[in-house]
Design a protein around this motif. Structure first.
Motif, short mmCIF file in Angstrom:
data_model
loop_
_atom_site.label_atom_id
_atom_site.label_comp_id
_atom_site.label_asym_id
_atom_site.label_seq_id
_atom_site.Cartn_x
_atom_site.Cartn_y
_atom_site.Cartn_z
N HIS A 43 0.82 -1.21 0.00
CA HIS A 43 0.00 0.00 0.00
C HIS A 43 0.86 1.26 0.00
CE1 HIS A 43 -2.79 3.05 1.71
NE2 HIS A 43 -3.60 2.48 0.84
N LEU A 85 1.40 -6.00 4.06
CA LEU A 85 1.18 -4.64 4.51
C LEU A 85 2.04 -4.35 5.73
CD1 LEU A 85 -2.73 -4.49 4.43
CD2 LEU A 85 -1.16 -3.57 2.72
N CYS A 89 -0.71 0.29 7.75
CA CYS A 89 -1.66 0.04 6.65
C CYS A 89 -2.58 -1.13 6.97
CB CYS A 89 -0.90 -0.20 5.34
SG CYS A 89 -0.02 1.24 4.73
#
Length: 95
Positions: A43, A85, A89
Motif C-alpha cells: 500500500h 502490509l 496500513c
C-alpha cells in the motif's frame, strides 16, 4: 488367528498434526507473498522484514492481510488472497 487392529489415533494427536500442517502452509504462503511484494508494503511502499527478530520496530514487520476473510470463505494459505502490509496500513485495512 485374527489380525489385530491398531488403536485409533487419539483426537488430540490428530488435531495437533493438523495444526502443524496448517502453520507450515501459512508460513510458506507468507514467504511467497513477501517475495512477490518485493519485501515492501503493497500500500505505502515501506520496506519490511519477514522475521520479527530482524525488525527494529513494529512498523518494519510484514503483516499478511487476507483480502477475503476466512469467515467469508477466503483462504489464509492462498497467496492470491493475501497481501503484504506494514502494521499501519494493516490497521487501516481493518478499520
Amino acid at each position: 488367528m485374527h489380525a489385530t487392529n491398531p488403536k485409533p489415533t487419539p483426537h488430540r494427536l490428530v488435531k495437533a498434526r493438523r495444526q502443524r500442517a496448517k502453520a507450515k502452509a501459512r508460513k510458506s504462503c507468507r514467504a511467497v507473498r513477501y517475495a512477490a511484494s518485493g519485501g515492501c508494503c503493497e500500500h505505502c511502499g515501506r520496506p519490511l522484514k519477514l522475521n520479527v527478530s530482524e525488525a527494529r520496530h513494529e512498523l518494519e514487520i510484514a503483516n499478511i492481510h487476507e483480502i477475503v476473510s476466512r469467515a467469508r470463505g477466503g483462504s489464509a494459505i492462498d497467496p492470491f488472497n493475501t497481501m503484504t502490509l506494514c502494521a499501519k496500513c494493516h490497521r487501516e485495512a481493518h478499520s
